[in-house]
Structure formats: C-alpha cells, structure tokens
Design an enzyme around this catalytic site. Structure first.
Site, PDB file in Angstrom:
ATOM      1  N   ASP A   1       0.828  -1.216   0.000  1.00  0.00           N
ATOM      2  CA  ASP A   1       0.000   0.000   0.000  1.00  0.00           C
ATOM      3  C   ASP A   1       0.857   1.258   0.000  1.00  0.00           C
ATOM      4  O   ASP A   1       0.459   2.285   0.533  1.00  0.00           O
ATOM      5  CB  ASP A   1      -0.925  -0.003   1.236  1.00  0.00           C
ATOM      6  CG  ASP A   1      -0.120  -0.026   2.528  1.00  0.00           C
ATOM      7  OD1 ASP A   1       1.128  -0.078   2.454  1.00  0.00           O
ATOM      8  OD2 ASP A   1      -0.734   0.022   3.601  1.00  0.00           O
TER       9      ASP A   1
ATOM     10  N   CYS B   1       4.940  -0.042   2.589  1.00  0.00           N
ATOM     11  CA  CYS B   1       5.467  -1.343   3.023  1.00  0.00           C
ATOM     12  C   CYS B   1       6.785  -1.201   3.777  1.00  0.00           C
ATOM     13  O   CYS B   1       7.018  -1.916   4.754  1.00  0.00           O
ATOM     14  CB  CYS B   1       5.620  -2.287   1.837  1.00  0.00           C
ATOM     15  SG  CYS B   1       6.711  -1.673   0.541  1.00  0.00           S
TER      16      CYS B   1
ATOM     17  N   HIS C   1       8.986  -3.691  -3.394  1.00  0.00           N
ATOM     18  CA  HIS C   1       8.239  -3.954  -2.165  1.00  0.00           C
ATOM     19  C   HIS C   1       9.149  -4.511  -1.070  1.00  0.00           C
ATOM     20  O   HIS C   1      10.032  -5.320  -1.343  1.00  0.00           O
ATOM     21  CB  HIS C   1       7.130  -4.980  -2.477  1.00  0.00           C
ATOM     22  CG  HIS C   1       6.270  -5.311  -1.304  1.00  0.00           C
ATOM     23  ND1 HIS C   1       5.253  -4.483  -0.866  1.00  0.00           N
ATOM     24  CD2 HIS C   1       6.281  -6.378  -0.463  1.00  0.00           C
ATOM     25  CE1 HIS C   1       4.679  -5.035   0.193  1.00  0.00           C
ATOM     26  NE2 HIS C   1       5.285  -6.178   0.466  1.00  0.00           N
TER      27      HIS C   1
ATOM     28  N   HIS D   1      -0.126  11.928 -12.408  1.00  0.00           N
ATOM     29  CA  HIS D   1      -0.669  10.580 -12.180  1.00  0.00           C
ATOM     30  C   HIS D   1       0.358   9.749 -11.428  1.00  0.00           C
ATOM     31  O   HIS D   1       1.512   9.683 -11.831  1.00  0.00           O
ATOM     32  CB  HIS D   1      -0.980   9.874 -13.517  1.00  0.00           C
ATOM     33  CG  HIS D   1      -1.960  10.619 -14.364  1.00  0.00           C
ATOM     34  ND1 HIS D   1      -2.138  10.363 -15.710  1.00  0.00           N
ATOM     35  CD2 HIS D   1      -2.827  11.623 -14.056  1.00  0.00           C
ATOM     36  CE1 HIS D   1      -3.061  11.174 -16.196  1.00  0.00           C
ATOM     37  NE2 HIS D   1      -3.495  11.954 -15.210  1.00  0.00           N
TER      38      HIS D   1
END
Length: 208
Positions: A13, A16, A120, A201
């Site tokens: 999310d 991490c 991650h 973005h």
C-alpha cells in the site's frame, strides 16, 4: 533460537517499508504514519545534513512529501529509522542478492532484517517452524563481536538467493507499467517518474 527464517508479507500500500520496519522492531504492521513523522522530524531538525543535494528535493518539500501515504521509502528512510531505533537494519535485495546494512557505522548491538524485491519490502523473522504463528517470531537479533547475527544471517541470504533464482523480483529499470489513470504504458522507473511529473498521475500497475 534454532529454526527457519520466514518472510512476513506486508500489504502493498506504498507504506510497506515503514510497516515492515514497524513489524521487525515492534511486531506492529501499522506504524507507517508514526514512522513517516519520525523521518520528517529528523530531516527537518538537520537541514545541513539533509540538504537538497542529499534528498533530491528541498528539505521542507521532502518533509511534506514523506508524510504522504502514497509515497514510498528507500535508503534515506532506512538509515534514519536505524538511528531512531538504535539497531542495524539489514535489507536483502532479491535482484542483486546483496545485503545493504543501515546503521553499520554506529556499531549497534542488535539487528533486524527486511527483504526487498525491487518495489516492495517484507519483514524477515526467525521462527521455530515455518507454520508457527507470528507471536513466535524473533525479529531482533544480537550482533556478536564479529558483527554477525549467527545462523539467521545465512538463512536470510539463502532466502534472497532462492527468490532470485525464481526471478521473484522486479527489475525497476526495465519493468513495464501502465498508468492506472490514462492507461499509457511506460518502461522502467525513469519513464514512470517522468510521466508522473508531467501528468500528476501516480497510480501505476505493473503488466507483462
């Protein structure tokens, strides 16, 4: 403690790194907001050390940036959290099978371990058997006079090498991403950053 090293998966999310550190330091996977504040405070308190050249952005800009739950942490944040907790943080990189050790120069007498796949961070723990519940996890390891933490170190490295052999990592210079907002495809972290800066973005999904 005899046992095995296991990977405790942290939710993907954008926080991490912080939640993985929270888990290995305090067995708490919800520390991200608090640890982002710790980092912002450390950076704000030493603008000479944490200058624009070091941070890649102005000190005050970085402090508000790191408080954004959408933003990822990396080496700067790990070195600050190592100092905050007074423990070394070993981050095993699956792509290179390298171990980056934060806080090494401070000669702390304890160490925790993370594993990183290019995008991650997850937590590493030692547990009696692979199926043991998390309350049996040992995540803090004493560092001996040889700067080693014993068998856990080799087990963690073997886990990283095994994941590397299975190609369980993301090559961030060549991976393909699709912008979740406008569906444009970009290749690599550099193009993703350029697209984010041009459009605002920041919602990318990996696709193959």
């Amino acid at each position: 403690m005899e046992g095995v090293v296991v990977r405790r998966v942290i939710p993907s999310d954008n926080s991490c790194l912080f939640n993985a550190v929270g888990y290995v330091m305090e067995h708490n996977k919800d520390k991200a907001p608090e640890l982002r504040q710790v980092i912002a405070a450390a950076v704000a308190s030493d603008p000479t050390k944490y200058n624009e050249a070091f941070l890649g952005k102005r000190n005050e800009e970085y402090c508000s940036w790191i408080m954004d739950p959408e933003k990822w942490g990396g080496a700067i944040e790990l070195s600050i959290l190592s100092e905050y907790y007074g423990r070394e943080i070993a981050a095993y990189d699956i792509q290179t099978t390298r171990c980056d050790l934060y806080g090494q120069e401070k000669k702390y007498n304890e160490r925790v371990m993370l594993i990183y796949d290019g995008l991650h961070y997850d937590a590493l723990a030692m547990t009696p058997v692979e199926s043991a519940p998390e309350e049996f996890d040992q995540t803090i390891f004493p560092v001996d006079y040889k700067r080693s933490i014993g068998p856990a170190e080799e087990l963690a490295l073997n886990m990283a090498k095994d994941a590397h052999r299975k190609r369980s990592y993301t090559d961030t210079s060549n991976f393909t991403l699709r912008c979740g907002v406008c569906q444009i495809g970009v290749i690599g972290q550099k193009e993703a950053v350029e697209h984010a800066q041009a459009t605002g973005h920041v919602n990318f999904q990996e696709y193959r």
